[in-house]
Design a protein around this motif. Structure first.
Motif, PDB file in Angstrom:
ATOM      1  N   ALA A   2       1.008  -1.346   0.005  1.00 39.52           N
ATOM      2  CA  ALA A   2       0.046  -0.021  -0.001  1.00 39.52           C
ATOM      3  C   ALA A   2       0.764   1.251   0.036  1.00 39.52           C
ATOM      4  CB  ALA A   2      -0.923   0.075   1.183  1.00 39.52           C
ATOM      5  N   ARG A   3       0.430   2.309  -0.728  1.00 39.77           N
ATOM      6  CA  ARG A   3       1.008   3.416  -0.839  1.00 39.77           C
ATOM      7  C   ARG A   3       0.794   4.348   0.522  1.00 39.77           C
ATOM      8  NH1 ARG A   3      -1.053   6.210  -6.159  1.00 39.77           N
ATOM      9  NH2 ARG A   3      -1.178   7.747  -4.717  1.00 39.77           N
ATOM     10  N   PRO A   4       1.904   5.151   0.929  1.00 36.08           N
ATOM     11  CA  PRO A   4       1.693   5.955   2.189  1.00 36.08           C
ATOM     12  C   PRO A   4       0.740   6.830   1.862  1.00 36.08           C
ATOM     13  CG  PRO A   4       3.963   6.316   1.296  1.00 36.08           C
ATOM     14  CD  PRO A   4       3.199   5.203   0.482  1.00 36.08           C
ATOM     15  N   ARG A   5      -0.275   7.317   2.867  1.00 38.35           N
ATOM     16  CA  ARG A   5      -1.226   8.522   2.573  1.00 38.35           C
ATOM     17  C   ARG A   5      -0.284   9.698   2.484  1.00 38.35           C
ATOM     18  NH1 ARG A   5      -4.688   7.298   7.037  1.00 38.35           N
ATOM     19  NH2 ARG A   5      -5.513   6.019   5.697  1.00 38.35           N
ATOM     20  N   GLU A   6      -0.822  10.421   1.449  1.00 32.64           N
ATOM     21  CA  GLU A   6      -0.203  11.949   1.309  1.00 32.64           C
ATOM     22  C   GLU A   6      -0.941  12.921   1.498  1.00 32.64           C
ATOM     23  OE1 GLU A   6       0.886  11.478  -2.863  1.00 32.64           O
ATOM     24  OE2 GLU A   6       1.524   9.450  -2.684  1.00 32.64           O
ATOM     25  N   PHE A   7      -1.802  12.846   2.461  1.00 28.30           N
ATOM     26  CA  PHE A   7      -2.434  13.853   2.966  1.00 28.30           C
ATOM     27  C   PHE A   7      -2.612  13.872   4.393  1.00 28.30           C
ATOM     28  CE2 PHE A   7      -5.872  11.114   2.282  1.00 28.30           C
ATOM     29  CZ  PHE A   7      -6.939  11.255   3.151  1.00 28.30           C
ATOM     30  N   ASP A   8      -2.697  15.165   5.334  1.00 27.09           N
ATOM     31  CA  ASP A   8      -3.140  15.170   6.582  1.00 27.09           C
ATOM     32  C   ASP A   8      -4.524  14.722   7.051  1.00 27.09           C
ATOM     33  OD1 ASP A   8      -3.543  15.958   9.344  1.00 27.09           O
ATOM     34  OD2 ASP A   8      -1.875  17.381   9.266  1.00 27.09           O
ATOM     35  N   THR A   9      -4.946  13.634   7.576  1.00 26.80           N
ATOM     36  CA  THR A   9      -6.253  13.316   7.895  1.00 26.80           C
ATOM     37  C   THR A   9      -6.934  14.380   8.595  1.00 26.80           C
ATOM     38  OG1 THR A   9      -5.708  11.614   9.527  1.00 26.80           O
ATOM     39  CG2 THR A   9      -6.187  10.825   7.141  1.00 26.80           C
ATOM     40  N   ASP A  10      -6.114  14.896  10.004  1.00 32.24           N
ATOM     41  CA  ASP A  10      -6.654  15.924  10.699  1.00 32.24           C
ATOM     42  C   ASP A  10      -7.234  17.173   9.969  1.00 32.24           C
ATOM     43  OD1 ASP A  10      -6.592  14.414  13.136  1.00 32.24           O
ATOM     44  OD2 ASP A  10      -4.451  15.111  13.508  1.00 32.24           O
ATOM     45  N   VAL A  11      -6.468  17.701   9.007  1.00 32.62           N
ATOM     46  CA  VAL A  11      -6.660  18.918   8.244  1.00 32.62           C
ATOM     47  C   VAL A  11      -7.815  18.383   7.279  1.00 32.62           C
ATOM     48  CG1 VAL A  11      -5.925  20.287   6.484  1.00 32.62           C
ATOM     49  CG2 VAL A  11      -4.344  19.669   8.211  1.00 32.62           C
ATOM     50  N   ALA A  12      -8.028  17.077   6.846  1.00 33.48           N
ATOM     51  CA  ALA A  12      -9.014  16.814   5.922  1.00 33.48           C
ATOM     52  C   ALA A  12     -10.308  16.837   6.841  1.00 33.48           C
ATOM     53  CB  ALA A  12      -8.708  15.702   5.350  1.00 33.48           C
ATOM     54  N   VAL A  13     -10.291  16.174   7.901  1.00 36.57           N
ATOM     55  CA  VAL A  13     -11.619  16.494   8.906  1.00 36.57           C
ATOM     56  C   VAL A  13     -11.885  17.811   9.305  1.00 36.57           C
ATOM     57  CG1 VAL A  13     -12.580  15.650  11.164  1.00 36.57           C
ATOM     58  CG2 VAL A  13     -11.072  14.149   9.934  1.00 36.57           C
ATOM     59  N   GLU A  14     -10.783  18.622   9.381  1.00 44.43           N
ATOM     60  CA  GLU A  14     -11.468  20.132   9.638  1.00 44.43           C
ATOM     61  C   GLU A  14     -11.970  20.617   8.599  1.00 44.43           C
ATOM     62  OE1 GLU A  14     -11.680  23.116  12.397  1.00 44.43           O
ATOM     63  OE2 GLU A  14     -10.748  21.139  12.685  1.00 44.43           O
ATOM     64  N   GLN A  15     -11.441  20.427   7.314  1.00 47.92           N
ATOM     65  CA  GLN A  15     -11.945  20.948   6.118  1.00 47.92           C
ATOM     66  C   GLN A  15     -13.244  20.546   6.048  1.00 47.92           C
ATOM     67  OE1 GLN A  15      -8.524  20.269   3.630  1.00 47.92           O
ATOM     68  NE2 GLN A  15      -8.011  22.334   3.501  1.00 47.92           N
ATOM     69  N   ALA A  16     -13.286  19.201   6.121  1.00 50.31           N
ATOM     70  CA  ALA A  16     -14.806  18.751   5.763  1.00 50.31           C
ATOM     71  C   ALA A  16     -15.826  19.137   6.954  1.00 50.31           C
ATOM     72  CB  ALA A  16     -14.630  17.143   5.857  1.00 50.31           C
ATOM     73  N   MET A  17     -15.375  19.289   7.914  1.00 47.34           N
ATOM     74  CA  MET A  17     -16.403  19.743   9.023  1.00 47.34           C
ATOM     75  C   MET A  17     -16.957  21.073   8.506  1.00 47.34           C
ATOM     76  SD  MET A  17     -15.635  20.576  13.019  1.00 47.34           S
ATOM     77  CE  MET A  17     -14.745  22.055  12.637  1.00 47.34           C
ATOM     78  N   SER A  18     -15.886  21.909   8.178  1.00 45.04           N
ATOM     79  CA  SER A  18     -16.371  23.196   7.731  1.00 45.04           C
ATOM     80  C   SER A  18     -17.374  23.078   6.422  1.00 45.04           C
ATOM     81  CB  SER A  18     -15.325  24.016   7.044  1.00 45.04           C
ATOM     82  OG  SER A  18     -15.740  25.479   6.649  1.00 45.04           O
ATOM     83  N   LEU A  19     -17.069  22.341   5.588  1.00 47.26           N
ATOM     84  CA  LEU A  19     -18.148  22.078   4.436  1.00 47.26           C
ATOM     85  C   LEU A  19     -19.461  21.454   4.631  1.00 47.26           C
ATOM     86  CD1 LEU A  19     -18.208  22.494   1.406  1.00 47.26           C
ATOM     87  CD2 LEU A  19     -17.202  20.173   0.925  1.00 47.26           C
ATOM     88  N   PHE A  20     -19.419  20.629   5.567  1.00 50.58           N
ATOM     89  CA  PHE A  20     -20.565  19.907   6.119  1.00 50.58           C
ATOM     90  C   PHE A  20     -21.377  20.859   7.149  1.00 50.58           C
ATOM     91  CE2 PHE A  20     -18.359  15.481   6.006  1.00 50.58           C
ATOM     92  CZ  PHE A  20     -19.215  15.211   4.969  1.00 50.58           C
ATOM     93  N   TRP A  21     -20.659  21.713   7.679  1.00 51.45           N
ATOM     94  CA  TRP A  21     -21.315  22.488   8.649  1.00 51.45           C
ATOM     95  C   TRP A  21     -22.102  23.808   7.693  1.00 51.45           C
ATOM     96  CZ3 TRP A  21     -17.902  25.319  12.981  1.00 51.45           C
ATOM     97  CH2 TRP A  21     -18.750  25.886  13.853  1.00 51.45           C
ATOM     98  N   ARG A  22     -21.488  24.182   6.751  1.00 55.02           N
ATOM     99  CA  ARG A  22     -22.072  25.277   5.693  1.00 55.02           C
ATOM    100  C   ARG A  22     -23.135  24.640   4.840  1.00 55.02           C
ATOM    101  NH1 ARG A  22     -22.234  30.223   6.012  1.00 55.02           N
ATOM    102  NH2 ARG A  22     -19.968  30.203   6.605  1.00 55.02           N
ATOM    103  N   HIS A  23     -22.916  23.382   4.568  1.00 53.21           N
ATOM    104  CA  HIS A  23     -23.862  22.860   3.410  1.00 53.21           C
ATOM    105  C   HIS A  23     -24.923  21.641   3.978  1.00 53.21           C
ATOM    106  CE1 HIS A  23     -22.129  25.562   0.623  1.00 53.21           C
ATOM    107  NE2 HIS A  23     -21.162  24.998   0.940  1.00 53.21           N
TER     108      HIS A  23
END
Length: 191
Positions: A2-23
């Motif tokens: 498996a390839r290593p994850r190339e993104f920060d899941t904490d940042v992703a959760v924070e960004q997704a939270m903002s999007l879910f919160w808005r929409h």
């Protein structure tokens, strides 16, 4: 391999939270999430299992922050009435600044009341809020700020219910004067 994850899941959760919160959950499709997060759908599913898994983590992050802020703010007040008034007026102010967003917990509960995971997160958050408030109210009673006739648990449950109603009224664009008057009335329960 498996390839290593190339993104920060904490940042992703924070960004997704903002999007879910808005929409909201339903108005936030996976392609919109992957575009915002800068990842492919395979990476989203590998990291979170599903859109629902990402939403659950985002909602938990919001709820954990809500409880931590309540605990911090209630401890910062010189007395229980001052602390609670500050907390409630801050909610009124926040909702007046961004009426579209409101409270993610209220939004989640109304949009996904039938979803077991969302309902469980809401219950867990309300239980944690009750614990913070009832402990603070108990200490206030010991310090003589509340009558011994008051039940800290009952007052905490009343305040939690009031807070959720206050957040809904804020989203309904109710006049600030009305909401501040409601806060004054609610705090009379402590007399």
């Amino acid at each position: 391999m498996a390839r290593p994850r190339e993104f920060d899941t904490d940042v992703a959760v924070e960004q997704a939270m903002s999007l879910f919160w808005r929409h909201g959950y339903h108005a936030t499709p996976v392609p919109r999430l992957t575009e915002l997060l800068g990842i492919g759908s395979g990476s989203l599913y590998a990291a979170f299992g599903s859109k629902d898994g990402l939403y659950a983590q985002a909602l938990k992050r919001y709820c954990d922050g809500l409880v931590a802020a309540l605990d911090r703010d209630i401890r910062a007040g010189s007395d229980i009435r001052t602390a609670l008034r500050g907390i409630l007026i801050a909610m009124v102010t926040t909702d007046a600044v961004d009426r579209e967003r409101g409270c993610l917990l209220v939004n989640a509960t109304t949009e996904r009341a039938a979803h077991d995971g969302t309902a469980e997160q809401a219950r867990a958050t309300m239980t944690a809020m009750e614990s913070v408030l009832s402990a603070a109210l108990h200490h206030a009673r010991v310090r003589g700020e509340l009558s011994s006739e008051h039940s800290p648990v009952e007052l905490a449950r009343f305040l939690i219910t009031f807070i959720q109603g206050l957040r809904v009224m804020g989203q309904a664009r109710v006049d600030r004067t009305f909401l501040e008057s409601a806060v004054t009335g609610a705090l009379k329960a402590l007399d």
